[in-house]
Scaffold this active site. Structure first.
Site, PDB file in Angstrom:
ATOM      1  N   THR B 181      41.678  52.488  51.271  1.00  0.00           N
ATOM      2  CA  THR B 181      42.546  51.570  50.532  1.00  0.00           C
ATOM      3  C   THR B 181      43.189  52.276  49.343  1.00  0.00           C
ATOM      4  OG1 THR B 181      40.667  50.890  49.164  1.00  0.00           O
ATOM      5  CG2 THR B 181      41.154  49.538  51.097  1.00  0.00           C
ATOM      6  N   GLY B 197      34.185  51.809  51.660  1.00  0.00           N
ATOM      7  CA  GLY B 197      33.134  51.395  52.585  1.00  0.00           C
ATOM      8  C   GLY B 197      31.777  51.206  51.922  1.00  0.00           C
ATOM      9  N   GLU B 199      30.414  48.599  51.100  1.00  0.00           N
ATOM     10  CA  GLU B 199      29.729  47.428  51.649  1.00  0.00           C
ATOM     11  C   GLU B 199      29.260  47.693  53.068  1.00  0.00           C
ATOM     12  OE1 GLU B 199      32.381  47.062  49.420  1.00  0.00           O
ATOM     13  OE2 GLU B 199      30.683  46.643  48.137  1.00  0.00           O
ATOM     14  N   ASN B 283      29.680  51.359  44.080  1.00  0.00           N
ATOM     15  CA  ASN B 283      28.328  50.822  44.108  1.00  0.00           C
ATOM     16  C   ASN B 283      27.421  51.566  45.072  1.00  0.00           C
ATOM     17  OD1 ASN B 283      30.115  49.164  46.085  1.00  0.00           O
ATOM     18  ND2 ASN B 283      28.056  48.843  46.860  1.00  0.00           N
ATOM     19  N   ASP B 325      26.864  45.070  41.545  1.00  0.00           N
ATOM     20  CA  ASP B 325      28.085  45.565  42.193  1.00  0.00           C
ATOM     21  C   ASP B 325      29.172  45.942  41.181  1.00  0.00           C
ATOM     22  OD1 ASP B 325      29.739  46.337  44.345  1.00  0.00           O
ATOM     23  OD2 ASP B 325      30.778  44.427  44.282  1.00  0.00           O
ATOM     24  N   ASP B 327      31.094  48.602  40.538  1.00  0.00           N
ATOM     25  CA  ASP B 327      31.679  49.895  40.934  1.00  0.00           C
ATOM     26  C   ASP B 327      32.290  50.639  39.747  1.00  0.00           C
ATOM     27  OD1 ASP B 327      31.514  48.329  43.359  1.00  0.00           O
ATOM     28  OD2 ASP B 327      32.735  49.863  44.308  1.00  0.00           O
ATOM     29  N   TRP B 495      45.371  40.700  38.003  1.00  0.00           N
ATOM     30  CA  TRP B 495      45.049  41.668  39.058  1.00  0.00           C
ATOM     31  C   TRP B 495      46.225  42.603  39.297  1.00  0.00           C
ATOM     32  CZ3 TRP B 495      40.019  40.925  40.746  1.00  0.00           C
ATOM     33  CH2 TRP B 495      39.558  41.842  41.705  1.00  0.00           C
ATOM     34  N   TRP B 559      40.902  41.148  46.851  1.00  0.00           N
ATOM     35  CA  TRP B 559      39.699  40.402  46.498  1.00  0.00           C
ATOM     36  C   TRP B 559      40.093  39.157  45.717  1.00  0.00           C
ATOM     37  CZ3 TRP B 559      34.676  42.797  43.965  1.00  0.00           C
ATOM     38  CH2 TRP B 559      33.582  42.024  44.372  1.00  0.00           C
TER      39      TRP B 559
END
Lengths: 153, 600
Positions: B181, B197, B199, B283, B325, B327, B495, B559
């Site tokens: 991304t 990735g 997650e 994370n 989480d 990051d 955002w 998100w």
């Protein structure tokens, strides 16, 4: 062909879980298993005073693990996946199971929506009826948003 | 022919010169470094190597910005969330899209006529493997090539003039949950590419490919043995001390590092003088902290690496043993500022964990670490000697344990800021930061790892801080004092990447779809225009034909789009109408459009 095989797995899975529930019901109060099965099928969850049974609670949690990233908090949908509290108003258990097990693709000039196949994902496939129960409770409007409390909590 | 000869000649001269200087030939670097200093162009996603997102153009000022108006717009034809922004190289604008990752070259001399279009063929099965929508944060330019990071983890180099594919390499395997991304970042004769990735339990890494042919120059993992993470136990420093041998391995149980995360999906910056690149890791996998005891190094870490070899000069882990989480991938902004009176080559980083870090980017010394949202509650402060956050027991999802719901943690997993990049103005000396103002309940539970399947292990619900109803702020930040200078409330999380300009105006987009211009000194709103969809893209400025333009992609998603349908916050929070008011779907719908603004 693989699709049909997976569906067969789903169906046998369904009967397994229903049997399990029935077995439990018999052990619990000794009433006729047949009527219990029917009751389980119509209402796959138990909500009492805003609190839920362990299965529905587990469904909430499994949903959070594998479904939430796309379908949003509380099954309410996102900018890229449908609102399941609405979908389950029209979708029966078999179609739900078929979709989760085999996935779904909607890719064309306007859409790039793909639901993966969860047929071999243990965290989903093993708890399919719990996830369904949780979402059905949300869809029926008997369960609010957020983390539900368990009966006896 | 003549021109070609000339180019060849000057290249030879350059090689000779750089060989004399004792460094490697780097034609792309010379060209790109020069182009990035031309305010008329916008040749990399963050505007320059330092990630400042600052434009020295000043036709548009605080006095006249109210006259701003859209001049032309362009539909990308894609509905999903549009992050990143266009590049402007010479007379051509390069616009990218989320999956299927189309790239358009638009002719600025001809009102955005399409010069070429590139659409890769990708297996759509990658779509559900991408966490949180199929966003893409933009293309890179270098050495006459446009570099695209595809969703399916292929890196493609296109001829910037024709759109012809020059080379293509696989940077990962979507079947293992590896996708892309983030934007590629060109440094010298290499292009740096991260991986997503976290997650899915990937082993995060940064890879440098040779711009010429796509061959691998170096690869540096975030977690693993020293030879994989490219650490020199004696020379790689952590807060002034050598890290020692096995600095990552010793913080994981057994082989857990192999699925340990530390994805590198954020932004990269570069200091040509120090020859160091900077980026952060994400994370540790899973989100359930109980399952992975230890500090989980080097997830959640700022890396300073040698641009030529990839060897780490220094590292700093912001959130050891992550439990929320948070990051660490947000951009590292390089700025030469005074910190407490002393001029410093600083690195300023607004972390997901809610702390803004000011560091010496040469040595990795920690200078300032303060909360940039007063709502942040998971830690009281950062111990400046050890660099460790002082975790509040009540909000520790590890101490509270598996199957226990830890309530009211601020910020939420979205962070006080996510990838949306901030901007630095050398004129005001301040940082302009788009932020989230969201808290969460977090409940970890046991999960097992299966390649290509989500490896999350926590459920969470998100809502605004107690007693508040707005979900975002746009703030001005003093990185020396570690204090907010001014703060504007926003209904939703901001955002969109910010832009500052020499005209004294800062720009950003909102989730409802407004492009907003504010006075950089006071934060006063000077202009807004509602674009066709919510903005999660980053604002860009350029000049063409003697006129300054502002460009931004709209197209809600990412998100941020996850709470779009129903809004964040449960219907148990008693906010009633306010809860409904937070429903983004009442404000905007999907659709990717580039809008270009100018004065009349």
């Amino acid at each position: 062909m693989p699709k049909r095989v997976a569906l067969a797995v789903a169906v046998s899975f369904l009967s397994l879980t229903v049997c399990g529930a029935a077995g439990l019901a018999v052990a619990a109060d000794g009433s006729a298993p047949a009527t219990k099965v029917a009751a389980t099928e119509t209402k796959p969850y138990k909500v009492e005073g805003g609190k839920v049974d362990q299965g529905t609670y587990n469904g909430y949690r499994r949903y959070g693990e594998s479904c939430l990233r796309c379908h949003g908090p509380d099954g309410a949908g996102s900018s890229y996946a449908p609102d399941l509290t609405d979908s389950l108003k029209h979708m029966d258990y078999d179609t739900f199971a078929e979709t989760v097990i085999n996935g779904r693709k909607n890719v064309n000039t306007a859409n790039n929506n793909v639901m993966p196949s969860f047929g071999t994902t243990e965290d989903v496939a093993n708890y399919l009826d719990d996830i369904y129960g949780y979402l059905k409770a949300r869809s029926d409007g008997v369960l609010g948003r957020g983390r539900p409390q368990r009966i006896g909590d | 022919m003549n021109q070609r000869k000339k180019v060849l000649l000057s290249w030879t001269a350059l090689v000779a010169a750089s060989m004399l200087a004792g460094s490697q030939p780097s034609l792309a670097n010379e060209e790109l470094g020069k182009l990035s200093k031309d305010p008329k162009q916008w040749v990399m996603q963050s505007g320059d190597y330092a990630n400042q997102r600052y434009s020295s153009l000043k036709q548009i000022t605080a006095a006249n910005v109210k006259e701003l108006r859209p001049i032309w717009s362009f539909s990308t034809g894609v509905l999903r969330g549009h992050e990143g922004g266009p590049l402007i190289v010479g007379d051509v604008m390069y616009v990218h899209t989320p999956f299927p990752n189309i790239v358009y070259a638009l002719d600025l001399n001809n009102q955005g006529r399409i010069l070429w279009k590139y659409e890769p063929k990708q297996d759509p099965n990658v779509i559900p493997v991408m966490c949180c929508d199929t966003v893409n944060r933009g293309v890179a330019y270098g050495d006459g090539k446009i570099i695209l990071n595809q969703a399916d983890a292929n890196v493609v180099a296109l001829d910037a003039k024709t759109g012809k594919e020059l080379w293509k390499v696989a940077n990962g395997d979507p079947k293992k949950g590896e996708t892309m991304t983030g934007a590629p970042f060109v440094v010298k004769d290499k292009v740096l590419v991260g991986i997503s990735g976290g997650e899915f339990g990937v082993q995060g890494r940064m890879t440098a490919y040779n711009l010429k042919d796509g061959s691998v120059a170096w690869k540096a993992y975030s977690v693993g043995p020293d030879d994989q993470i490219l650490f020199d136990p004696q020379k790689t420093m952590n807060l002034g001390k050598p890290v020692g041998a096995n600095s990552s391995l010793s913080t994981w149980q057994g082989d857990q590092w192999k699925t340990g995360g530390g994805a590198t999906w954020g932004w990269t910056s570069y200091d040509p003088q120090l020859n160091l690149i900077y980026y952060g890791s994400g994370n540790p996998s899973t989100w359930n902290p109980k399952q992975r005891p230890g500090d989980n190094k080097w997830s959640m870490t700022i890396f300073a690496r040698d641009a030529d070899t990839g060897v780490a000069k220094w590292v700093y882990q912001m959130t050891p043993h992550d439990e929320w989480d948070y990051d660490g991938v947000n951009e590292m902004i390089l700025a030469d500022i005074k910190v407490k009176g002393t001029p410093v080559k600083a690195l300023v980083h607004f972390d997901r964990n809610g702390f803004a870090y000011t560091m010496n980017r040469e040595t990795g010394e920690l200078l300032v670490a303060e909360k940039y949202d007063p709502a942040v509650n998971w830690a009281t402060h950062v111990d400046m000697k050890t660099g460790r956050p002082q975790v509040v027991a009540q909000y520790s999802t590890d101490q509270n344990g598996e199957d226990k719901n830890t309530k009211g943690v601020c910020p939420a997993a979205l962070g006080s800021k996510d990838q949306q990049p901030a901007s630095f103005s050398p004129e005001t000396g301040l940082f302009y930061v788009p932020t989230n103002h969201v808290c969460m309940d977090y409940e970890p539970f046991k999960v097992s790892y299966t390649a290509g399947q989500p490896y999350v292990g926590a459920t969470l619900s998100m809502f605004p801080p107690k007693g508040e109803s707005h979900l975002g702020n746009f703030i001005a930040w003093d990185a020396s004092a570690g204090k907010i200078v001014w703060s504007n409330k926003e209904t939703f999380s901001v955002w969109s990447g910010a832009l500052t300009t020499a005209g004294g105006v800062a720009f950003y987009g909102t989730l409802e779809g407004y492009l907003k211009a504010v006075d950089m000194k006071t934060g006063k709103e000077l202009y807004k225009f509602k674009t066709p969809s919510g903005i999660i893209g980053n604002v860009t400025s350029y000049e063409h034909g003697g006129k300054q333009y502002i460009a931004v992609l709209s197209g809600v998603g990412g998100w941020a789009g996850i709470g779009m349908a129903a809004g964040l916050g449960g219907d148990t929070d008693g906010l009633g109408a306010v809860g409904a008011y937070r429903q983004l779907a009442n404000y905007t719908q999907l659709g990717g459009v580039l809008t270009v603004f100018a004065l009349p």
